[in-house]
Enzyme design. Structure first.
Site, PDB file in Angstrom:
ATOM      1  N   ASP A   1       0.826  -1.192   0.000  1.00  0.00           N
ATOM      2  CA  ASP A   1       0.000   0.000   0.000  1.00  0.00           C
ATOM      3  C   ASP A   1       0.873   1.259   0.000  1.00  0.00           C
ATOM      4  O   ASP A   1       1.928   1.297   0.639  1.00  0.00           O
ATOM      5  CB  ASP A   1      -0.899  -0.024   1.239  1.00  0.00           C
ATOM      6  CG  ASP A   1      -1.942   1.069   1.247  1.00  0.00           C
ATOM      7  OD1 ASP A   1      -2.723   1.135   0.287  1.00  0.00           O
ATOM      8  OD2 ASP A   1      -1.974   1.843   2.210  1.00  0.00           O
TER       9      ASP A   1
ATOM     10  N   GLU B   1       0.994  -0.334  -5.085  1.00  0.00           N
ATOM     11  CA  GLU B   1      -0.151   0.586  -5.083  1.00  0.00           C
ATOM     12  C   GLU B   1       0.400   1.976  -5.373  1.00  0.00           C
ATOM     13  O   GLU B   1       0.913   2.648  -4.489  1.00  0.00           O
ATOM     14  CB  GLU B   1      -0.866   0.529  -3.732  1.00  0.00           C
ATOM     15  CG  GLU B   1      -2.190   1.275  -3.709  1.00  0.00           C
ATOM     16  CD  GLU B   1      -2.040   2.728  -3.284  1.00  0.00           C
ATOM     17  OE1 GLU B   1      -2.054   3.604  -4.177  1.00  0.00           O
ATOM     18  OE2 GLU B   1      -1.913   2.983  -2.082  1.00  0.00           O
TER      19      GLU B   1
ATOM     20  N   ASP C   1     -11.249   1.793  -1.152  1.00  0.00           N
ATOM     21  CA  ASP C   1     -11.487   3.224  -0.904  1.00  0.00           C
ATOM     22  C   ASP C   1     -12.469   3.839  -1.894  1.00  0.00           C
ATOM     23  O   ASP C   1     -12.785   5.031  -1.785  1.00  0.00           O
ATOM     24  CB  ASP C   1     -10.168   3.998  -0.976  1.00  0.00           C
ATOM     25  CG  ASP C   1      -9.301   3.798   0.255  1.00  0.00           C
ATOM     26  OD1 ASP C   1      -9.859   3.527   1.335  1.00  0.00           O
ATOM     27  OD2 ASP C   1      -8.073   3.904   0.139  1.00  0.00           O
TER      28      ASP C   1
END
Length: 498
Positions: free
Chosen positions: A297, A343, A396
């Protein structure tokens, strides 16, 4: 990840369950069966660590430990560790489509304590030698179990607020003192981790038998209130009192006009480099014990990261140079042959692009970001190259139907024109097909988008501290017809596993 495949993103907590939250039990096995029927290769999940205030899997008490809520209670009943009627009599929440984290916190540890006490009274129910070996092998476990026992002892306050300065600063004499005082609670938290890891191992083996690979998610940062920071303060940008000097966040972006204040402590990258990035290597090794592929991430934070002075808002942050390719090369070398996903969303500079290219890791393309009527986006499918992962949306994002309902009319019209559909009600289906047909080696859709779930299926709205991570899938929605529908478009666009 070089061959064309596809998969589904679904948090374990979103699986159906009689006990309020998805677990590592029969519904997880059923979902793996569904993935196989649907001709999918990957199950992407969210982080599986123990959650803290706010219920976010990205703010965990440990980067190594498993979430106690995911321990399946039916399996414990089958092992004779729990009584079925007692488990079913507990109020786990009224809404089968939403996790009630308050009730999880109020009841889950009590019922797991009953399993622990049953084990203590009848050690024939579990392999005691296996438990001992597990506790010996997991080097992080002593600190984690003591940390959790201390949190209970001090009324669940963050470790920075513990009244005993000596244990707050992880001093050896204090550690030995509290290990004696809190011995039973320490053993209890180790027991929970044993249960989690045994159940996880069995589920992982089943996935391998079915040809399903699990994509895990590693947050770039760890929570300030974690055993990781408490036990390793030298790795983090803290002052002499072990309080943060600057914390993590992101500047204003598409998700939040004011930026986001994550609040995680930042790394002392100079110290980590001097020590060969050992703490990070242990962290990644632990994650790769659980997952086949690891999504990192906020990958752009390795090039440069947004540092916010402690106590201030995100807009007052500034960019700081990260460890860059030096660190990424260490990971790639140390874990040669293992697969990573970067990411790379957010504010992407040429330097971040260069880091991604030099790493060789596939980046992410999110279709919900593609249809900007003001300018041509590099998230449009015709701009892709092979070495990327195409997503309908991430945790998200809204669901596709939710996006269609909330996006401005110009963007919706642009999407309709680009995808060749007349009716906005067909957009979600067309976007899935656009991802499937793209040249991206891998395509991942949210489960909500195959179920055509509306706005209420959203997992997380960035910048909102409460009410997230609650969505759960209805029982019996994973039909053979749905599996065949997904398999059909998978085969149509050359992503079949068979």
């Amino acid at each position: 990840m070089s061959k064309r495949y596809s998969g589904i993103l679904l948090s374990i907590t979103s699986l159906p369950s009689e006990y309020g939250i998805g677990t590592l039990g029969k519904e997880a096995y059923s979902f793996i069966d569904f993935l196989q029927k649907a001709d999918q290769k990957y199950w992407q999940i969210l982080p599986v660590g123990p959650i803290s205030y706010g219920d976010s899997p990205y703010q965990s008490f440990s980067t190594f430990a498993g979430n106690p809520y995911m321990v399946d209670l039916d399996m414990l009943i089958e092992q004779g560790l729990l009584d079925a009627e007692e488990v079913k009599s507990i109020d786990w929440g009224d809404d089968p489509e939403r996790v009630d984290y308050g009730k999880m916190y109020a009841n889950r540890f009590d019922i797991l304590k009953k399993a622990y006490l049953k084990h203590k009274s009848d050690e024939s129910l579990l392999d005691v030698r296996s438990i001992m070996n597990f506790c010996h092998e997991k080097k992080w476990l002593d600190n984690y179990a003591l940390f959790m026992a201390l949190k209970r002892h001090f009324g669940m306050r963050p470790w920075t607020e513990w009244p005993d300065e000596s244990i707050r600063k992880h001093e050896p004499e204090a550690i030995e003192k509290y290990r004696k005082i809190l011995a039973e609670d320490i053993e209890f938290f180790k027991f929970i981790q044993y249960l989690f890891y045994m159940q996880w191992g069995a589920l992982k083996n089943y996935a391998e038998e079915k040809g399903i690979r699990i994509i895990g998610d590693l947050p770039i940062y760890v929570a300030m209130d974690s055993s990781d920071v408490w036990a390793n303060p030298e790795c983090f940008y803290l002052d002499e009192e072990n309080m943060p000097i600057e914390v993590s966040g992101v500047p204003p972006d598409a998700f939040s006009a004011d930026g986001q204040l994550w609040g995680n402590p930042l790394y002392r990258w100079d110290y980590l480099k001097e020590t060969g990035y050992g703490w990070w290597i242990d962290r990644v090794a632990g994650a790769l014990e659980l997952y086949d592929i690891l999504r990192i991430d906020h990958f752009r934070g390795f090039e440069s990261y947004w540092a916010v002075p402690y106590g201030e808002s995100a807009v007052n942050g500034h960019w700081v140079k990260g460890p860059d390719i030096d660190f990424v090369n260490v990971l790639a070398s140390w874990f040669a042959g293992r697969e990573f996903i970067a990411e790379d969303l957010g504010y992407i500079t040429p330097e971040v692009g260069a880091l991604l290219a030099n790493s060789g890791f596939p980046g992410m393309k999110v279709l919900q970001f593609a249809f900007d009527s003001r300018e041509q986006s590099n998230y449009l499918p015709h701009t892709y190259h092979n070495n990327c992962i195409c997503y309908t949306g991430t945790h998200d994002n809204a669901t596709l139907i939710g996006w269609t309902e909330d996006a401005c009319s110009e963007d919706v019209e642009y999407a309709k024109k680009y995808l060749g559909v007349r009716d906005a009600d067909e957009l979600d289906v067309a976007i899935v097909r656009a991802g499937m047909s793209s040249v991206a080696d891998t395509f991942i859709a949210q489960m909500q988008d195959y179920l055509r779930t509306g706005a209420d299926g959203r997992m997380n709205t960035p910048g909102t501290p409460q009410g997230n991570w609650r969505w759960r899938m209805k029982k019996d929605v994973l039909t053979d017809d749905l599996a065949e529908h997904i398999a059909e478009i998978t085969r149509l666009y050359g992503r079949s596993c068979r």
